[in-house]
Design a protein around this motif. Structure first.
Motif, mmCIF file in Angstrom:
data_model
loop_
_atom_site.group_PDB
_atom_site.id
_atom_site.type_symbol
_atom_site.label_atom_id
_atom_site.label_comp_id
_atom_site.label_asym_id
_atom_site.label_seq_id
_atom_site.Cartn_x
_atom_site.Cartn_y
_atom_site.Cartn_z
ATOM 1 N N PRO A 230 -51.675 12.565 -22.369
ATOM 2 C CA PRO A 230 -51.589 12.288 -23.819
ATOM 3 C C PRO A 230 -50.365 12.845 -24.517
ATOM 4 C CG PRO A 230 -53.794 12.993 -23.191
ATOM 5 C CD PRO A 230 -52.928 13.231 -22.003
ATOM 6 N N ASN A 231 -49.787 13.960 -24.030
ATOM 7 C CA ASN A 231 -48.689 14.593 -24.763
ATOM 8 C C ASN A 231 -47.314 14.219 -24.239
ATOM 9 O OD1 ASN A 231 -50.448 16.040 -26.501
ATOM 10 N ND2 ASN A 231 -50.848 17.499 -24.849
ATOM 11 N N SER A 232 -47.233 13.189 -23.424
ATOM 12 C CA SER A 232 -45.933 12.778 -22.903
ATOM 13 C C SER A 232 -45.034 12.292 -24.033
ATOM 14 C CB SER A 232 -46.099 11.654 -21.881
ATOM 15 O OG SER A 232 -46.841 12.104 -20.776
ATOM 16 N N ILE A 261 -42.513 22.700 -20.812
ATOM 17 C CA ILE A 261 -42.891 21.292 -20.822
ATOM 18 C C ILE A 261 -44.149 21.116 -19.992
ATOM 19 C CG2 ILE A 261 -40.564 20.399 -21.196
ATOM 20 C CD1 ILE A 261 -40.362 19.840 -18.233
ATOM 21 N N ASP A 262 -44.752 19.951 -20.108
ATOM 22 C CA ASP A 262 -45.991 19.656 -19.402
ATOM 23 C C ASP A 262 -45.813 19.836 -17.893
ATOM 24 O OD1 ASP A 262 -47.895 17.561 -17.988
ATOM 25 O OD2 ASP A 262 -48.782 18.004 -19.935
ATOM 26 N N TYR A 263 -46.824 20.437 -17.263
ATOM 27 C CA TYR A 263 -46.721 20.727 -15.833
ATOM 28 C C TYR A 263 -46.561 19.466 -14.987
ATOM 29 C CZ TYR A 263 -51.562 19.248 -15.012
ATOM 30 O OH TYR A 263 -52.711 18.514 -14.898
ATOM 31 N N HIS A 264 -47.031 18.312 -15.495
ATOM 32 C CA HIS A 264 -46.858 17.075 -14.749
ATOM 33 C C HIS A 264 -45.374 16.810 -14.485
ATOM 34 C CE1 HIS A 264 -50.909 16.327 -16.460
ATOM 35 N NE2 HIS A 264 -51.112 15.634 -15.368
ATOM 36 N N MET A 265 -44.549 17.005 -15.504
ATOM 37 C CA MET A 265 -43.121 16.750 -15.355
ATOM 38 C C MET A 265 -42.493 17.749 -14.399
ATOM 39 S SD MET A 265 -40.737 14.687 -16.096
ATOM 40 C CE MET A 265 -39.004 14.691 -15.654
ATOM 41 N N SER A 269 -40.902 16.384 -10.799
ATOM 42 C CA SER A 269 -39.479 16.627 -10.562
ATOM 43 C C SER A 269 -39.259 17.311 -9.217
ATOM 44 C CB SER A 269 -38.896 17.495 -11.678
ATOM 45 O OG SER A 269 -38.983 16.843 -12.922
ATOM 46 N N LYS A 270 -40.070 18.297 -8.922
ATOM 47 C CA LYS A 270 -39.878 19.088 -7.703
ATOM 48 C C LYS A 270 -40.325 18.353 -6.441
ATOM 49 C CE LYS A 270 -40.356 23.633 -9.902
ATOM 50 N NZ LYS A 270 -41.185 24.874 -9.976
#
Length: 301
Positions: A230-232, A261-265, A269-270
């Motif tokens: 939701p917070n993207s 930033i959101d842990y998803h990003m 990325s990693k």
């Protein structure tokens, strides 16, 4: 006489209470049956989506590219390290059990065209939708070449024992489904007749970046993706990054100014976007800058 009247009155009151109790039980049962049958009928709705032919090439370069694309698009996240499938969500208090299917078996059970329809349109062999967690609304935009490379790669893998896919609602899940607390069927989130973006690098940096963004980034950042994250932020925020800062974000998950930033990003990325080539990250950056009217910062190196 008085005792007789009292007994009649008490009997009448008892009958009224029993009738009320029976009516209440009937209403509760009717409600339970309603939420069950409505959730069941929506989950197993059949979609009429045509199968599109997919041309496969199994040379080593295409298989290797298929592995890279599979990692970028997160196939291993949900379907396991060997694509054997895995249970990734099971909570009785949430009313849901979710098991991602074994792709090394599905790629045998399905024809390449059926497999592509499941991935890009969210429609299984039997015409029902794949699980709501499947980001087919983003994968719909994937090109035939990329889809074919991913299928060729999965076909090259040894067959694993693994898991059958499952999306099972428990009683509380029936209620949560009909009240809109779960995302809808994956197939409901797609315009199945929409034109796909041009994937060709020959179309220019903006066009290439748009293709990558719409077939990958929209998993979390698109209108449909926000059902899951939701917070993207709006992807145009990336225009504020310099080329070097954007490369660092995409490779390490470190944002501009190192803000949280959101842990998803951070995770994608990693573990996923590390597979992007430099020219692909440049194309994304160029596209995001174009969203706010800015020219490319630098030429592709």
């Amino acid at each position: 006489m008085v005792n007789s009247n009292m007994r009649l009155l008490m009997s009448s009151s008892t009958n009224k209470f029993e009738n009320f109790l029976l009516a209440l039980i009937g209403l509760v049962l009717a409600f339970i049956f309603y939420v069950y049958f409505r959730s069941d009928s929506e989950l197993y709705k059949v979609y009429d989506v045509a199968i599109e032919s997919i041309e496969l090439h199994s040379n080593p370069d295409i298989v290797a590219e298929g592995e890279r694309l599979s990692r970028i698009r997160g196939c291993f996240w949900c379907h396991g390290q060997s694509l054997e499938g895995q249970q990734y969500f099971a909570k009785a208090d949430r009313g849901l059990i979710v098991v991602a299917p074994n792709l090394t078996r599905k790629v045998i059970e399905y024809t390449p065209s059926e497999f592509a329809r499941a991935v890009r349109h969210g429609v299984k062999r039997d015409g029902t939708s794949v699980q709501p967690a499947m980001p087919s609304f983003a994968f719909y935009n994937m090109s035939d070449a990329d889809m074919g490379a991913i299928i060729a790669y999965i076909q090259s893998l040894p067959v694993q024992q693994g898991f059958e896919g499952e999306f099972r609602l428990m009683p509380i899940g029936w209620f949560r489904w009909v009240t809109g607390q779960f995302p809808p069927n994956a197939a409901d989130l797609i315009d199945h007749a929409a034109l796909r973006p041009d994937p060709s690098p020959n179309g220019g940096m903006v066009a290439r970046g748009r293709y990558l963004a719409e077939s990958i980034c929209t998993e979390c950042h698109g209108v449909n993706g926000r059902l899951r994250v939701p917070n993207s932020p709006d992807l145009a925020i990336a225009a504020a990054y310099s080329r070097d800062d954007f490369h660092r974000l995409m490779r390490t998950g470190v944002s501009l100014g190192e803000r949280a930033i959101d842990y998803h990003m951070v995770d994608v990325s990693k573990y996923r976007y590390i597979e992007f080539r430099d020219d692909e990250i440049d194309a994304l950056h160029t596209y995001f800058r174009s969203l706010v009217g800015l020219p490319p910062e630098t030429a592709v190196k």
